[in-house]
Enzyme design. Structure first.
Site, PDB file in Angstrom:
ATOM      1  N   MET A 164       0.852  -1.200   0.000  1.00 40.16           N
ATOM      2  CA  MET A 164       0.000   0.000   0.000  1.00 40.16           C
ATOM      3  C   MET A 164       0.887   1.249   0.000  1.00 40.16           C
ATOM      4  O   MET A 164       0.417   2.344   0.317  1.00 40.16           O
ATOM      5  CB  MET A 164      -0.934  -0.011   1.205  1.00 40.16           C
ATOM      6  CG  MET A 164      -1.917  -1.194   1.148  1.00 40.16           C
ATOM      7  SD  MET A 164      -3.446  -0.901   2.029  1.00 40.16           S
ATOM      8  CE  MET A 164      -2.846  -0.650   3.678  1.00 40.16           C
TER       9      MET A 164
ATOM     10  N   LEU B 111       6.733   3.040   1.580  1.00 44.13           N
ATOM     11  CA  LEU B 111       7.606   1.876   1.734  1.00 44.13           C
ATOM     12  C   LEU B 111       8.722   2.114   2.755  1.00 44.13           C
ATOM     13  O   LEU B 111       9.268   3.211   2.862  1.00 44.13           O
ATOM     14  CB  LEU B 111       8.203   1.515   0.371  1.00 44.13           C
ATOM     15  CG  LEU B 111       7.164   1.281  -0.732  1.00 44.13           C
ATOM     16  CD1 LEU B 111       7.853   0.926  -2.049  1.00 44.13           C
ATOM     17  CD2 LEU B 111       6.157   0.202  -0.345  1.00 44.13           C
ATOM     18  N   HIS B 112       9.036   1.056   3.494  1.00 46.08           N
ATOM     19  CA  HIS B 112      10.136   1.089   4.462  1.00 46.08           C
ATOM     20  C   HIS B 112      10.997  -0.160   4.254  1.00 46.08           C
ATOM     21  O   HIS B 112      10.730  -0.961   3.332  1.00 46.08           O
ATOM     22  CB  HIS B 112       9.613   1.198   5.900  1.00 46.08           C
ATOM     23  CG  HIS B 112       8.560   0.187   6.233  1.00 46.08           C
ATOM     24  ND1 HIS B 112       8.809  -1.166   6.301  1.00 46.08           N
ATOM     25  CD2 HIS B 112       7.233   0.331   6.494  1.00 46.08           C
ATOM     26  CE1 HIS B 112       7.709  -1.809   6.611  1.00 46.08           C
ATOM     27  NE2 HIS B 112       6.713  -0.935   6.722  1.00 46.08           N
TER      28      HIS B 112
ATOM     29  N   HIS C 264       9.346  -3.486   3.430  1.00 45.20           N
ATOM     30  CA  HIS C 264       8.893  -3.696   2.048  1.00 45.20           C
ATOM     31  C   HIS C 264      10.070  -4.029   1.134  1.00 45.20           C
ATOM     32  O   HIS C 264       9.970  -4.883   0.252  1.00 45.20           O
ATOM     33  CB  HIS C 264       8.207  -2.432   1.511  1.00 45.20           C
ATOM     34  CG  HIS C 264       6.954  -2.055   2.241  1.00 45.20           C
ATOM     35  ND1 HIS C 264       6.873  -0.956   3.054  1.00 45.20           N
ATOM     36  CD2 HIS C 264       5.734  -2.642   2.262  1.00 45.20           C
ATOM     37  CE1 HIS C 264       5.654  -0.871   3.551  1.00 45.20           C
ATOM     38  NE2 HIS C 264       4.941  -1.875   3.095  1.00 45.20           N
TER      39      HIS C 264
ATOM     40  N   GLN D  29     -10.317  -2.583   2.224  1.00 42.23           N
ATOM     41  CA  GLN D  29      -9.833  -3.281   3.416  1.00 42.23           C
ATOM     42  C   GLN D  29      -9.818  -2.389   4.657  1.00 42.23           C
ATOM     43  O   GLN D  29      -9.362  -2.808   5.714  1.00 42.23           O
ATOM     44  CB  GLN D  29      -8.464  -3.921   3.179  1.00 42.23           C
ATOM     45  CG  GLN D  29      -7.304  -2.945   3.013  1.00 42.23           C
ATOM     46  CD  GLN D  29      -6.030  -3.672   2.607  1.00 42.23           C
ATOM     47  OE1 GLN D  29      -5.860  -4.080   1.460  1.00 42.23           O
ATOM     48  NE2 GLN D  29      -5.112  -3.872   3.544  1.00 42.23           N
TER      49      GLN D  29
ATOM     50  N   LYS E 174       4.839  -9.951   9.388  1.00 42.11           N
ATOM     51  CA  LYS E 174       4.288  -8.944  10.310  1.00 42.11           C
ATOM     52  C   LYS E 174       2.758  -9.017  10.328  1.00 42.11           C
ATOM     53  O   LYS E 174       2.132  -8.941  11.386  1.00 42.11           O
ATOM     54  CB  LYS E 174       4.793  -7.574   9.855  1.00 42.11           C
ATOM     55  CG  LYS E 174       3.951  -6.382  10.212  1.00 42.11           C
ATOM     56  CD  LYS E 174       4.220  -5.933  11.617  1.00 42.11           C
ATOM     57  CE  LYS E 174       3.594  -4.590  11.934  1.00 42.11           C
ATOM     58  NZ  LYS E 174       2.258  -4.404  11.428  1.00 42.11           N
TER      59      LYS E 174
ATOM     60  N   SER F 285       6.412  -0.527  10.416  1.00 43.00           N
ATOM     61  CA  SER F 285       5.062  -0.387   9.868  1.00 43.00           C
ATOM     62  C   SER F 285       4.873   1.053   9.428  1.00 43.00           C
ATOM     63  O   SER F 285       5.396   1.981  10.070  1.00 43.00           O
ATOM     64  CB  SER F 285       4.037  -0.721  10.961  1.00 43.00           C
ATOM     65  OG  SER F 285       2.764  -0.230  10.595  1.00 43.00           O
TER      66      SER F 285
HETATM   67  O1  PAF Z   1      -0.127  -5.765   3.514  1.00 42.63           O
HETATM   68  C1  PAF Z   1      -0.528  -4.839   2.785  1.00 42.63           C
HETATM   69  O2  PAF Z   1       0.153  -3.840   2.588  1.00 42.63           O
HETATM   70  C2  PAF Z   1      -1.900  -4.957   2.150  1.00 42.63           C
HETATM   71  O3  PAF Z   1      -2.813  -5.574   2.995  1.00 42.63           O
HETATM   72  C3  PAF Z   1      -1.878  -5.637   0.774  1.00 42.63           C
HETATM   73  C4  PAF Z   1      -1.418  -7.088   0.884  1.00 42.63           C
HETATM   74  C5  PAF Z   1      -0.948  -4.886  -0.161  1.00 42.63           C
HETATM   75  C6  PAF Z   1      -3.271  -5.637   0.159  1.00 42.63           C
HETATM   76  O4  PAF Z   1      -3.756  -4.344  -0.008  1.00 42.63           O
END
Ligand code: PAF
Length: 282
Positions: free
Chosen positions: A30, A33-34, A37, A61, A151, A187
């Site tokens: 999403m 990024l850190h 990722h 979500q 995580k 996170s």
């Molecule tokens: O873990 C995440 O960043 C999100 O839940 C994902 C897997 C990219 C789905 O949107």
């Protein structure tokens, strides 16, 4: 690195690679990024010839009172970071491209079993949103492997179940949680913590370590969970759950069991909801 926003262009690029016999790895994110990722991108690089990373803040979500609107969006920095890690393609679609019939009318995927407890109980609809967007991404990219972090452990199990139940031809790889020096799991939501909350947030990992040690010493599961909750509350957390579960299906753990377990915690510090987990394997 190619930067693509349209599903059709993405399909064309990955189809070309497949024709060339190249293995494709997918890292769904999403954004914001850190290092956690980037460790997924590196794991994808090790397994595959080409790496696609997606950056999409998936509205389905998030619950109505969650942080969708304020979730950090840092696409330019993310693109630079991905390029630096040797990612081949960044897919950052607009919402209309992922949900062409709108959010309310979108086809949804419900994964049973592992989604029903813990995060599923506190965030109704969350895993349906995750499963739906991940399935769309898997169908668009058709990767050989897709990488997820431990995580979000319940998410990892949910995606494994989705892939098994729907017979999707993709390998799901997992990558260990990256932690700050004091143990706090990395996170994107950590940046919501203020200067007073940030050092206290490390108590979540310290509590998980104590939970693991107590279980390995043979302490009763309900006592371990109670003490973990009390310890977190003492440092100012509002606890959703502090649980010891079976690692394979998140079912109830039995007293005396010291292998194949996992400790999982979700709690709020001020306005920030954090989750973390730790394997317990004597
Ligand atoms: O873990 C995440 O960043 C999100 O839940 C994902 C897997 C990219 C789905 O949107």
């Amino acid at each position: 690195m190619e930067h693509i926003v349209s599903a059709a262009e993405l399909r064309a690029a990955t189809a070309r690679w497949r024709r060339e016999g190249l293995r494709i790895g997918l890292v769904p994110t999403m954004g914001n990024l850190h290092a956690g990722h980037y460790s997924l991108v590196r794991a994808a690089r090790e397994r595959c010839d080409r790496v696609v990373a997606s950056v999409f803040v998936n509205p389905t979500q998030f619950g109505p009172n969650e942080d969708f609107a304020r979730y950090p969006r840092t696409l330019d920095a993310d693109a630079a970071g991905l390029e630096g890690e040797g990612c081949d393609l960044l897919f950052a679609p607009p919402v209309e491209s992922m949900y062409p019939f709108g959010l309310a009318a979108a086809t949804r995927v419900e994964v049973g079993g592992v989604t029903e407890m813990l995060e599923g109980a506190f965030r109704p609809g969350h895993f349906a949103g995750v499963a739906t967007v991940v399935l769309r991404l898997l169908n668009l990219v058709q990767p050989d492997a897709a990488l997820f972090g431990r995580k979000d452990y319940q998410q990892l199990l949910t995606i494994r179940r989705l892939v098994t139940d729907l017979c999707l031809p993709v390998e799901i790889g997992e990558v260990a949680t990256m932690r700050e020096a004091d143990g706090l799991a990395m996170s994107s939501r950590n940046q919501y913590l203020n200067v007073d909350e940030r050092p206290r947030a490390a108590n979540m990992y310290a509590t998980l370590c104590r939970m693991r040690d107590a279980v390995l010493c043979g302490d009763a599961i309900d006592a371990v969970e109670r003490e973990a909750r009390a310890a977190l509350e003492q440092t100012g957390f509002r606890v959703d759950y502090a649980a010891i579960r079976r690692a394979d299906d998140l079912g109830e753990a039995a007293n005396g069991q010291t292998t194949g377990l996992i400790g999982l915690v979700a709690a709020r510090l001020g306005m920030t909801r954090l989750i973390d987990n730790l394997a317990i394997d004597g």
